[in-house]
Write a protein that holds these residues in place. Structure first.
Motif, PDB file in Angstrom:
ATOM      1  N   GLY A  79       0.819  -1.203   0.000  1.00 31.84           N
ATOM      2  CA  GLY A  79       0.000   0.000   0.000  1.00 31.84           C
ATOM      3  C   GLY A  79       0.855   1.257   0.000  1.00 31.84           C
ATOM      4  O   GLY A  79       2.062   1.202  -0.197  1.00 31.84           O
ATOM      5  N   PHE A  80       0.209   2.390   0.234  1.00 35.85           N
ATOM      6  CA  PHE A  80       0.871   3.687   0.201  1.00 35.85           C
ATOM      7  C   PHE A  80       0.641   4.436   1.503  1.00 35.85           C
ATOM      8  O   PHE A  80      -0.333   4.177   2.200  1.00 35.85           O
ATOM      9  N   ALA A  81       1.523   5.377   1.785  1.00 36.97           N
ATOM     10  CA  ALA A  81       1.407   6.209   2.984  1.00 36.97           C
ATOM     11  C   ALA A  81       0.924   7.600   2.590  1.00 36.97           C
ATOM     12  O   ALA A  81       1.428   8.188   1.638  1.00 36.97           O
ATOM     13  N   ILE A  82      -0.067   8.108   3.317  1.00 36.33           N
ATOM     14  CA  ILE A  82      -0.490   9.503   3.171  1.00 36.33           C
ATOM     15  C   ILE A  82       0.200  10.257   4.294  1.00 36.33           C
ATOM     16  O   ILE A  82      -0.132  10.081   5.468  1.00 36.33           O
ATOM     17  N   THR A  83       1.178  11.069   3.932  1.00 41.57           N
ATOM     18  CA  THR A  83       1.984  11.734   4.935  1.00 41.57           C
ATOM     19  C   THR A  83       2.438  13.093   4.439  1.00 41.57           C
ATOM     20  O   THR A  83       2.557  13.303   3.231  1.00 41.57           O
ATOM     21  N   ASP A  84       2.689  13.990   5.364  1.00 41.39           N
ATOM     22  CA  ASP A  84       3.249  15.286   4.985  1.00 41.39           C
ATOM     23  C   ASP A  84       4.708  15.413   5.423  1.00 41.39           C
ATOM     24  O   ASP A  84       5.336  16.428   5.184  1.00 41.39           O
ATOM     25  N   THR A  85       5.256  14.370   6.053  1.00 39.69           N
ATOM     26  CA  THR A  85       6.657  14.421   6.506  1.00 39.69           C
ATOM     27  C   THR A  85       7.582  13.629   5.594  1.00 39.69           C
ATOM     28  O   THR A  85       8.781  13.837   5.608  1.00 39.69           O
ATOM     29  N   PHE A  86       7.058  12.698   4.824  1.00 40.22           N
ATOM     30  CA  PHE A  86       7.818  11.890   3.868  1.00 40.22           C
ATOM     31  C   PHE A  86       8.955  11.115   4.522  1.00 40.22           C
ATOM     32  O   PHE A  86       9.992  10.893   3.917  1.00 40.22           O
ATOM     33  N   ASP A  87       8.743  10.693   5.761  1.00 38.45           N
ATOM     34  CA  ASP A  87       9.778   9.907   6.435  1.00 38.45           C
ATOM     35  C   ASP A  87       9.199   8.681   7.137  1.00 38.45           C
ATOM     36  O   ASP A  87       9.754   8.194   8.103  1.00 38.45           O
ATOM     37  N   ASP A  88       8.059   8.173   6.659  1.00 37.65           N
ATOM     38  CA  ASP A  88       7.464   6.985   7.258  1.00 37.65           C
ATOM     39  C   ASP A  88       8.362   5.773   7.010  1.00 37.65           C
ATOM     40  O   ASP A  88       8.758   5.520   5.865  1.00 37.65           O
ATOM     41  N   PRO A  89       8.687   5.021   8.059  1.00 40.37           N
ATOM     42  CA  PRO A  89       9.537   3.845   7.861  1.00 40.37           C
ATOM     43  C   PRO A  89       8.825   2.793   7.009  1.00 40.37           C
ATOM     44  O   PRO A  89       7.618   2.591   7.112  1.00 40.37           O
ATOM     45  N   GLY A  90       9.567   2.172   6.138  1.00 34.46           N
ATOM     46  CA  GLY A  90       8.996   1.145   5.281  1.00 34.46           C
ATOM     47  C   GLY A  90       8.444   1.662   3.967  1.00 34.46           C
ATOM     48  O   GLY A  90       8.031   0.882   3.122  1.00 34.46           O
ATOM     49  N   TYR A  91       8.409   2.967   3.782  1.00 30.10           N
ATOM     50  CA  TYR A  91       7.920   3.558   2.541  1.00 30.10           C
ATOM     51  C   TYR A  91       9.030   4.394   1.938  1.00 30.10           C
ATOM     52  O   TYR A  91       9.736   5.114   2.639  1.00 30.10           O
ATOM     53  N   GLU A  92       9.169   4.301   0.637  1.00 29.03           N
ATOM     54  CA  GLU A  92      10.212   5.053  -0.054  1.00 29.03           C
ATOM     55  C   GLU A  92       9.581   6.158  -0.888  1.00 29.03           C
ATOM     56  O   GLU A  92       8.684   5.910  -1.688  1.00 29.03           O
ATOM     57  N   PHE A  93      10.039   7.374  -0.691  1.00 24.70           N
ATOM     58  CA  PHE A  93       9.564   8.536  -1.430  1.00 24.70           C
ATOM     59  C   PHE A  93      10.702   9.037  -2.309  1.00 24.70           C
ATOM     60  O   PHE A  93      11.808   9.233  -1.831  1.00 24.70           O
ATOM     61  N   MET A  94      10.423   9.222  -3.590  1.00 24.28           N
ATOM     62  CA  MET A  94      11.461   9.694  -4.507  1.00 24.28           C
ATOM     63  C   MET A  94      10.920  10.834  -5.356  1.00 24.28           C
ATOM     64  O   MET A  94       9.714  11.066  -5.400  1.00 24.28           O
ATOM     65  N   ASP A  95      11.828  11.538  -6.024  1.00 21.62           N
ATOM     66  CA  ASP A  95      11.412  12.612  -6.912  1.00 21.62           C
ATOM     67  C   ASP A  95      10.590  12.038  -8.061  1.00 21.62           C
ATOM     68  O   ASP A  95      10.933  10.992  -8.621  1.00 21.62           O
ATOM     69  N   TYR A  96       9.511  12.727  -8.415  1.00 19.83           N
ATOM     70  CA  TYR A  96       8.589  12.198  -9.423  1.00 19.83           C
ATOM     71  C   TYR A  96       9.211  12.076 -10.804  1.00 19.83           C
ATOM     72  O   TYR A  96       8.780  11.264 -11.621  1.00 19.83           O
ATOM     73  N   ASP A  97      10.233  12.863 -11.085  1.00 20.09           N
ATOM     74  CA  ASP A  97      10.847  12.803 -12.415  1.00 20.09           C
ATOM     75  C   ASP A  97      12.097  11.921 -12.446  1.00 20.09           C
ATOM     76  O   ASP A  97      12.814  11.887 -13.431  1.00 20.09           O
ATOM     77  N   SER A  98      12.347  11.184 -11.363  1.00 20.69           N
ATOM     78  CA  SER A  98      13.566  10.377 -11.304  1.00 20.69           C
ATOM     79  C   SER A  98      13.404   8.989 -11.920  1.00 20.69           C
ATOM     80  O   SER A  98      14.393   8.359 -12.272  1.00 20.69           O
ATOM     81  N   ILE A  99      12.178   8.491 -12.047  1.00 19.64           N
ATOM     82  CA  ILE A  99      11.962   7.184 -12.663  1.00 19.64           C
ATOM     83  C   ILE A  99      10.778   7.249 -13.618  1.00 19.64           C
ATOM     84  O   ILE A  99       9.928   8.136 -13.516  1.00 19.64           O
ATOM     85  N   ALA A 100      10.735   6.302 -14.529  1.00 19.81           N
ATOM     86  CA  ALA A 100       9.633   6.226 -15.486  1.00 19.81           C
ATOM     87  C   ALA A 100       8.516   5.359 -14.907  1.00 19.81           C
ATOM     88  O   ALA A 100       8.759   4.439 -14.135  1.00 19.81           O
ATOM     89  N   ILE A 101       7.295   5.671 -15.300  1.00 17.02           N
ATOM     90  CA  ILE A 101       6.133   4.887 -14.902  1.00 17.02           C
ATOM     91  C   ILE A 101       6.011   3.736 -15.906  1.00 17.02           C
ATOM     92  O   ILE A 101       5.727   3.946 -17.085  1.00 17.02           O
ATOM     93  N   GLU A 102       6.230   2.529 -15.424  1.00 16.32           N
ATOM     94  CA  GLU A 102       6.175   1.359 -16.301  1.00 16.32           C
ATOM     95  C   GLU A 102       4.724   0.997 -16.609  1.00 16.32           C
ATOM     96  O   GLU A 102       3.819   1.357 -15.862  1.00 16.32           O
ATOM     97  N   PRO A 103       4.509   0.248 -17.694  1.00 19.39           N
ATOM     98  CA  PRO A 103       3.152  -0.250 -17.960  1.00 19.39           C
ATOM     99  C   PRO A 103       2.654  -1.087 -16.796  1.00 19.39           C
ATOM    100  O   PRO A 103       3.446  -1.584 -15.986  1.00 19.39           O
ATOM    101  N   GLU A 104       1.323  -1.278 -16.723  1.00 17.65           N
ATOM    102  CA  GLU A 104       0.701  -1.987 -15.607  1.00 17.65           C
ATOM    103  C   GLU A 104       1.409  -3.282 -15.250  1.00 17.65           C
ATOM    104  O   GLU A 104       1.706  -3.544 -14.101  1.00 17.65           O
ATOM    105  N   LYS A 105       1.665  -4.108 -16.243  1.00 18.23           N
ATOM    106  CA  LYS A 105       2.288  -5.409 -15.992  1.00 18.23           C
ATOM    107  C   LYS A 105       3.518  -5.544 -16.864  1.00 18.23           C
ATOM    108  O   LYS A 105       3.459  -5.331 -18.072  1.00 18.23           O
ATOM    109  N   VAL A 106       4.627  -5.920 -16.235  1.00 18.30           N
ATOM    110  CA  VAL A 106       5.882  -6.106 -16.938  1.00 18.30           C
ATOM    111  C   VAL A 106       6.345  -7.528 -16.678  1.00 18.30           C
ATOM    112  O   VAL A 106       6.331  -7.994 -15.540  1.00 18.30           O
TER     113      VAL A 106
END
Length: 149
Positions: A79-106
């Motif tokens: 799942g995903f975290a709804i947070t305003d601190t972006f430091d929840d353990p177990g969740y990784e937050f990255m810059d939106y332009d740093s990776i490509a959005i892959e097709p649904e299934k690869v």
């Protein structure tokens, strides 16, 4: 004369195929959740095409740049975290332009199907009513607008 007719038919078929590939937006953005004050929102992104999508720019409420935008990638089903601190353990937050959005299934080299789910976490100083995502697919730029209200 038959050769010209066949050639014309092939050109028309290729033109129609290119239209459906390039004219139809391939990114779907859906609201998953918000903070109580709607200043933090979580929007899932789904690539319905067959090639990667590169996110270019994010705007809220029309033309405003959000204060913070981070991308979450979920390959584990956690799942995903709804947070305003972006430091929840177990969740990784990255810059939106740093990776490509892959097709649904690869399908990887081992013939395993990998489903990647993406979400944007946006924090803004005022209540967010809409989100505009600009992206590039097969060299052409598109925009997807998600209504928050």
């Amino acid at each position: 004369m038959k050769k010209i007719g066949v050639l014309f038919g092939v050109i028309v078929i290729i033109g129609i195929a290119l239209y459906f590939i390039l004219a139809q937006p391939k990114l779907e953005a859906d609201l998953l959740g918000t903070g109580e004050d709607k200043k933090v929102i979580l929007v899932t992104l789904e690539n319905t095409g067959f090639r990667d999508i590169q996110l270019l720019d994010i705007h809220v409420n029309g033309t405003e740049k959000p204060d913070i935008v981070k991308l979450q990638v979920n390959k584990t089903g956690k799942g995903f975290a709804i947070t305003d601190t972006f430091d929840d353990p177990g969740y990784e937050f990255m810059d939106y332009d740093s990776i490509a959005i892959e097709p649904e299934k690869v399908v990887n080299k081992n013939k395993e199907e990998i489903v990647s789910v993406y979400a944007l976490t946006i924090k803004h100083s005022v209540e967010v009513h809409s989100l505009t995502v600009s992206y590039k697919y097969l060299g052409k730029e598109f925009e997807e607008i998600a209504r928050i209200d």
